[in-house]
Design a protein around this motif. Sequence first.
Motif, short mmCIF file in Angstrom:
data_model
loop_
_atom_site.label_atom_id
_atom_site.label_comp_id
_atom_site.label_asym_id
_atom_site.label_seq_id
_atom_site.Cartn_x
_atom_site.Cartn_y
_atom_site.Cartn_z
N LEU A 115 0.93 4.04 -3.10
CA LEU A 115 0.64 5.46 -2.90
C LEU A 115 1.78 6.32 -3.43
O LEU A 115 1.55 7.32 -4.13
N GLU A 118 -4.00 5.88 1.56
CA GLU A 118 -3.96 4.75 0.64
C GLU A 118 -3.91 5.29 -0.79
O GLU A 118 -4.10 6.48 -1.02
N GLU A 119 -3.69 4.37 -1.75
CA GLU A 119 -3.63 4.79 -3.15
C GLU A 119 -4.94 5.43 -3.59
O GLU A 119 -4.94 6.42 -4.33
N GLU A 154 0.81 -1.22 0.00
CA GLU A 154 0.00 0.00 0.00
C GLU A 154 0.85 1.27 0.00
O GLU A 154 0.53 2.25 -0.68
N LYS A 155 1.94 1.24 0.76
CA LYS A 155 2.81 2.42 0.84
C LYS A 155 3.46 2.71 -0.50
O LYS A 155 3.52 3.87 -0.95
N ASN A 195 -5.35 7.64 7.36
CA ASN A 195 -4.95 6.36 6.77
C ASN A 195 -4.79 6.54 5.26
O ASN A 195 -5.73 6.34 4.49
#
Length: 234
Positions: free
Chosen positions: A64, A121-122, A60-61, A119
């Motif tokens: 993004l 996220e993409e 996820e990181k 939070n």
Amino acid sequence: MKKKNIPYALLTTRIISFIPIILSTFNVLSITLLSQILLTTVIMTSDIFDGKISRKYNNEKDKLRFRIMDTITDKTGIFLCLIGLLITKKISPTFATTIIGYNSILLTGGAINLAKTKNKEERTVQGLSISRLFTALTGISIILLNNVSLNSILSILLTTSMASLGVASLSIQLKDKIKQKNNTNINIEKDDDEKTIDKKEENKLQNEIKKNKIYNYNIDSKALEKEYVRKRTK
């Protein structure tokens, strides 16, 4: 090459493909219409597949981070092309203002939304289909106007059409962000309610365990402990 690095390779290819087109809009480099079409095809194709590959193989990181780099690359390329076309008087100031204004609002809104989101996220910065359509039509318009001079009527029609699509795109994306925010708030409230219920159940079971351990050795306190663990892990 690792699969997670493929999106960055495609992004680099897109940057390289942008350079000749940008130079041609400034009349610094002369390239044929066919070459411009091929380069634009490479840009659009890589833009489609690098996102899909990134979502499939990156965490996820990284997804993004790549999405932000991808957006900056596309918007920078578009801005430079528009500036070149404007300086060489191939487009009207109204058309340039329309496209630059739309992208500026989109980038500013996305940056603010990203900064406010806890939070990240993409999907926080991911555009919708209508924004991708606007970008694709912008690319086609740039190639068209870099090679063909439109009369005033067609120029006004093109500008009006892009402005209408831009307003629709911004409206839909605003509604989508509001919906995402409301869903997030609902999920947070639901989690808080579940935590409250879990805490009450935990206190109740702990009291039952303590009560039966102290006052009634005939009741299986181990069974109560297992029930407590079962409910917590359910």
